[in-house]
Design an enzyme around this catalytic site. Sequence first.
Site, short mmCIF file in Angstrom:
data_model
loop_
_atom_site.label_atom_id
_atom_site.label_comp_id
_atom_site.label_asym_id
_atom_site.label_seq_id
_atom_site.Cartn_x
_atom_site.Cartn_y
_atom_site.Cartn_z
N ARG A 1 -23.79 -7.51 5.48
CA ARG A 1 -23.65 -6.62 4.74
C ARG A 1 -24.69 -5.75 4.53
O ARG A 1 -25.59 -6.02 4.02
CB ARG A 1 -22.78 -6.74 3.42
CG ARG A 1 -22.60 -5.63 2.49
CD ARG A 1 -21.64 -5.71 1.47
NE ARG A 1 -20.27 -5.73 1.70
CZ ARG A 1 -19.24 -5.39 0.95
NH1 ARG A 1 -19.54 -5.32 -0.44
NH2 ARG A 1 -17.98 -5.88 1.26
N ASP B 1 -10.04 5.11 -1.33
CA ASP B 1 -11.52 4.26 -1.57
C ASP B 1 -12.03 5.12 -2.56
O ASP B 1 -11.93 6.33 -2.60
CB ASP B 1 -12.20 3.95 -0.30
CG ASP B 1 -13.26 3.00 -0.36
OD1 ASP B 1 -13.36 2.50 -1.36
OD2 ASP B 1 -14.19 3.12 0.63
N GLN C 1 -12.33 -5.63 6.49
CA GLN C 1 -11.24 -5.00 5.56
C GLN C 1 -10.05 -4.43 6.18
O GLN C 1 -8.89 -4.73 5.87
CB GLN C 1 -11.81 -3.76 4.68
CG GLN C 1 -10.99 -3.28 3.61
CD GLN C 1 -10.50 -4.28 2.53
OE1 GLN C 1 -11.47 -4.96 1.81
NE2 GLN C 1 -9.33 -4.39 2.15
N CYS D 1 -9.14 -0.90 -0.82
CA CYS D 1 -9.84 -2.08 -0.45
C CYS D 1 -10.58 -2.63 -1.72
O CYS D 1 -10.83 -3.82 -1.46
CB CYS D 1 -11.10 -1.43 0.71
SG CYS D 1 -12.10 -0.15 -0.12
N HIS E 1 -15.97 -1.06 8.18
CA HIS E 1 -15.66 -2.14 7.29
C HIS E 1 -14.40 -2.98 8.30
O HIS E 1 -13.44 -2.92 7.91
CB HIS E 1 -15.33 -1.87 6.01
CG HIS E 1 -15.28 -2.77 5.19
ND1 HIS E 1 -15.68 -4.17 5.41
CD2 HIS E 1 -15.08 -2.97 3.75
CE1 HIS E 1 -15.56 -4.78 4.32
NE2 HIS E 1 -15.34 -4.23 3.30
N ARG F 1 -7.86 -10.79 2.70
CA ARG F 1 -9.22 -10.89 3.14
C ARG F 1 -9.56 -12.33 3.71
O ARG F 1 -9.96 -12.61 4.75
CB ARG F 1 -10.19 -10.50 2.30
CG ARG F 1 -10.28 -8.99 1.74
CD ARG F 1 -10.74 -8.05 3.09
NE ARG F 1 -12.01 -8.43 3.39
CZ ARG F 1 -13.19 -8.05 3.04
NH1 ARG F 1 -13.20 -7.03 1.83
NH2 ARG F 1 -14.33 -8.43 3.63
#
Length: 340
Positions: free
Chosen positions: A120, A243, A150, A283, A147, A311
């Site tokens: 990340r 988001d 996700q 998310c 991402h 996830r």
Amino acid sequence: MALASVLDSGTLRSGLSGVAGRDFLSLGDFTREEILSLLALALHLKKLGRRGEPTLNGRSLAMIFQKPSTRTRVSFEVAMTQLGGTALFLSGHDLQLGRGETVSDTARVLSRYVDAVMIRTFAQSEVEEFAAAASVPVINGLTDQDHPCQVLADLLTILEVRSQGLKGLKVAFIGDGNNMAQAWLLAAAALGFALDVAAPPGYQPDAAVVRRAGDLAAVSGASLRLLADPEEAARNADVLYTDVWASMGQEAEAAKRRRDLAAYQVDERLAGLAAPDHIFLHCLPAHRGEEVSPAVIDGPHSLVFQQAENRLHAQKAVLLALLGDPGGLAGAWLDAGPED
Ligand code: CP
Ligand code: NVA
């Protein structure tokens, strides 16, 4: 959704073997069959729960975090534990990487210890540079650009509740045209469904990502629209997605972003324009009262916690597939004739 009705076991087998040994940097790098095969395996692993064999016995995943995380860190660590392997949390600040050791030297060294690396970080180019130097699969655990883990879990959530699967699906992403919006553009383009992104001028997704998604959509038939009007995007949508307005690294711009994006809050009025059986996804982490109203995120259409749980299941599928199913769990499932 019965994925077996659209994917026979031969397609699943070739889809999963097509993923083995590769990096997982963006859904745009994978075919429709590969992505659907990962989702079918994830559904199977979710059903198995902890009853699965410890198929990654002795395998290790290094996880490098240059940004904070709750879901990604815990779900990857638990995924490795449940599959019989080990995950190592490595803070970027504590590694020699933080003192100037190069990305490629770090990649070459870690490749000699572990079986896969999750990163990340900020720049997508850093993950790409790491993957180019590594000799083990590298997984993008979020960059400023994308991402993919996700959006894979998001797709899993949609498949769980939508009897017609991805057929006729229309997703509306409303808010900042950020890494999540871009991950959605690439997912829709690879899989061929309809996506509207509604964002104000100055907050539209990155032009290079839009071009790449456009190229993929020309092949898949996906309908991708970049809009300014959130109502146009929300109208008849099956999925409403938003988001945060200030992503990790953009904290100093938070006040300006709150002003510029104020008209893009997903609230009851906007949700009233979506399909009557629409679902709301986010998310997480969420800022109630900013990008989403409390009534929407905590309301009856919201599946955000099922989505967060997914996830874990989606990443178990990614780990098994990238590592080539060393314990034969996916192979045994395919041999038995997948029921999902
Ligand atoms: N959605 C997500 O990636 O959450 P974390 O930042 O907590 O990992
Ligand atoms: N766009 C957000 C996503 C967090 C999971 C961020 O990058 O901070």
